[in-house]
Design a protein around this motif. Structure first.
Motif, PDB file in Angstrom:
ATOM      1  N   ALA A   1       2.250  -8.639 -17.842  1.00  0.00           N
ATOM      2  CA  ALA A   1       2.245  -7.533 -18.837  1.00  0.00           C
ATOM      3  C   ALA A   1       1.614  -6.449 -18.478  1.00  0.00           C
ATOM      4  N   PHE A   2       0.424  -6.386 -17.914  1.00  0.00           N
ATOM      5  CA  PHE A   2      -0.354  -5.191 -17.708  1.00  0.00           C
ATOM      6  C   PHE A   2       0.094  -4.483 -16.554  1.00  0.00           C
ATOM      7  N   ILE A   3       1.053  -4.958 -15.856  1.00  0.00           N
ATOM      8  CA  ILE A   3       1.548  -4.001 -14.570  1.00  0.00           C
ATOM      9  C   ILE A   3       2.770  -3.431 -15.570  1.00  0.00           C
ATOM     10  N   ARG A   4       2.785  -2.022 -15.809  1.00  0.00           N
ATOM     11  CA  ARG A   4       3.856  -1.407 -16.421  1.00  0.00           C
ATOM     12  C   ARG A   4       4.857  -0.576 -15.543  1.00  0.00           C
ATOM     13  N   HIS A   5       4.511  -0.650 -14.432  1.00  0.00           N
ATOM     14  CA  HIS A   5       5.510  -0.172 -13.158  1.00  0.00           C
ATOM     15  C   HIS A   5       5.430  -0.960 -12.044  1.00  0.00           C
ATOM     16  N   PRO A   6       6.480  -1.795 -11.989  1.00  0.00           N
ATOM     17  CA  PRO A   6       6.460  -2.803 -10.977  1.00  0.00           C
ATOM     18  C   PRO A   6       6.796  -2.258  -9.434  1.00  0.00           C
ATOM     19  N   LYS A   7       7.505  -0.972  -9.524  1.00  0.00           N
ATOM     20  CA  LYS A   7       7.756  -0.450  -8.102  1.00  0.00           C
ATOM     21  C   LYS A   7       6.430   0.225  -7.600  1.00  0.00           C
ATOM     22  N   ASP A   8       5.901   0.948  -8.476  1.00  0.00           N
ATOM     23  CA  ASP A   8       4.469   1.345  -7.823  1.00  0.00           C
ATOM     24  C   ASP A   8       3.535   0.250  -7.431  1.00  0.00           C
ATOM     25  N   PHE A   9       3.408  -0.715  -8.195  1.00  0.00           N
ATOM     26  CA  PHE A   9       2.670  -1.805  -7.906  1.00  0.00           C
ATOM     27  C   PHE A   9       3.036  -2.378  -6.485  1.00  0.00           C
ATOM     28  N   TRP A  10       4.143  -2.791  -6.069  1.00  0.00           N
ATOM     29  CA  TRP A  10       4.646  -3.319  -5.077  1.00  0.00           C
ATOM     30  C   TRP A  10       4.680  -2.401  -3.861  1.00  0.00           C
ATOM     31  N   ILE A  11       4.791  -1.304  -3.875  1.00  0.00           N
ATOM     32  CA  ILE A  11       4.800  -0.403  -2.892  1.00  0.00           C
ATOM     33  C   ILE A  11       3.339  -0.063  -2.648  1.00  0.00           C
ATOM     34  N   GLY A  12       2.327  -0.059  -3.637  1.00  0.00           N
ATOM     35  CA  GLY A  12       1.019  -0.025  -3.266  1.00  0.00           C
ATOM     36  C   GLY A  12       0.427  -1.168  -2.596  1.00  0.00           C
ATOM     37  N   ILE A  13       1.091  -2.408  -2.945  1.00  0.00           N
ATOM     38  CA  ILE A  13       0.852  -3.554  -2.148  1.00  0.00           C
ATOM     39  C   ILE A  13       1.211  -3.355  -0.660  1.00  0.00           C
ATOM     40  N   ILE A  14       2.167  -2.960  -0.477  1.00  0.00           N
ATOM     41  CA  ILE A  14       2.983  -2.613   1.013  1.00  0.00           C
ATOM     42  C   ILE A  14       2.062  -1.922   1.709  1.00  0.00           C
ATOM     43  N   PHE A  15       1.760  -0.579   1.240  1.00  0.00           N
ATOM     44  CA  PHE A  15       0.795   0.636   1.704  1.00  0.00           C
ATOM     45  C   PHE A  15      -0.285   0.021   2.062  1.00  0.00           C
ATOM     46  N   ILE A  16      -0.820  -0.769   1.174  1.00  0.00           N
ATOM     47  CA  ILE A  16      -2.362  -1.382   1.581  1.00  0.00           C
ATOM     48  C   ILE A  16      -2.346  -2.327   2.741  1.00  0.00           C
ATOM     49  N   PHE A  17      -1.248  -3.327   2.757  1.00  0.00           N
ATOM     50  CA  PHE A  17      -1.017  -3.994   3.897  1.00  0.00           C
ATOM     51  C   PHE A  17      -1.101  -3.513   5.110  1.00  0.00           C
ATOM     52  N   PHE A  18       0.063  -2.481   5.296  1.00  0.00           N
ATOM     53  CA  PHE A  18       0.097  -1.743   6.526  1.00  0.00           C
ATOM     54  C   PHE A  18      -1.058  -1.066   6.738  1.00  0.00           C
TER      55      PHE A  18
END
Length: 153
Positions: free
Chosen positions: A3-20
């Protein structure tokens, strides 16, 4: 999603950017860094990887603050078609030449769209292939065959 993740798209794109970004930084560690005035082969990938990681972290932070919509379905067919188009381009540009490779790239990737129209796509493909020849071969002088060995050129 928690519930504390209010914008899932920003969260997952952030994870992808950090990974690469971290991948670029880790891979760049095998090369010499150099200095700002005399950059080594690792300088550019490490700096860009660091910036990409920073952008990813900002995206994750924004996902906790900003309200956003949930992630929809993953369009596997479209992803596969676009990836196949890029791989085909890489293979064909050396053997068939720039024009056939560009036409195949545009035709296959356009087929991924639900708004695909054959006539418009052919016109776009031919126009973009001609544009690519003028830009890359004629103006920039890249040593790229317009038509490759498969066409006897």
């Amino acid at each position: 999603m928690p519930a504390f993740i209010r914008h899932p798209k920003d969260f997952w794109i952030g994870i992808i950017f950090i990974f690469f970004g971290l991948c670029a930084v880790v891979i760049g560690q095998d090369y010499g860094m150099g200095t700002t005035g005399r950059m080594g082969p690792a300088y550019f990938p490490v700096v860009l990887g660091g910036l990409l990681t920073l952008i990813g972290a900002i995206g994750i932070i924004r996902s906790f603050i900003r309200q956003g919509e949930a992630i929809g379905r993953i369009h596997v067919k479209e992803l596969v078609l676009i990836l196949a188009a890029v791989l085909l381009f890489g293979y064909l540009v050396r053997n068939a030449g720039l024009v056939p490779a560009a036409i195949v790239l545009i035709m296959v990737s356009a087929f991924a769209s639900p708004k695909f129209h054959l006539g418009k796509t052919i016109l776009l493909a031919v126009g973009m292939a001609l544009f690519a020849v003028v830009l890359f071969v004629k103006l920039l002088g890249l040593p790229m065959p317009i038509f490759g060995p498969w066409f006897g050129a």
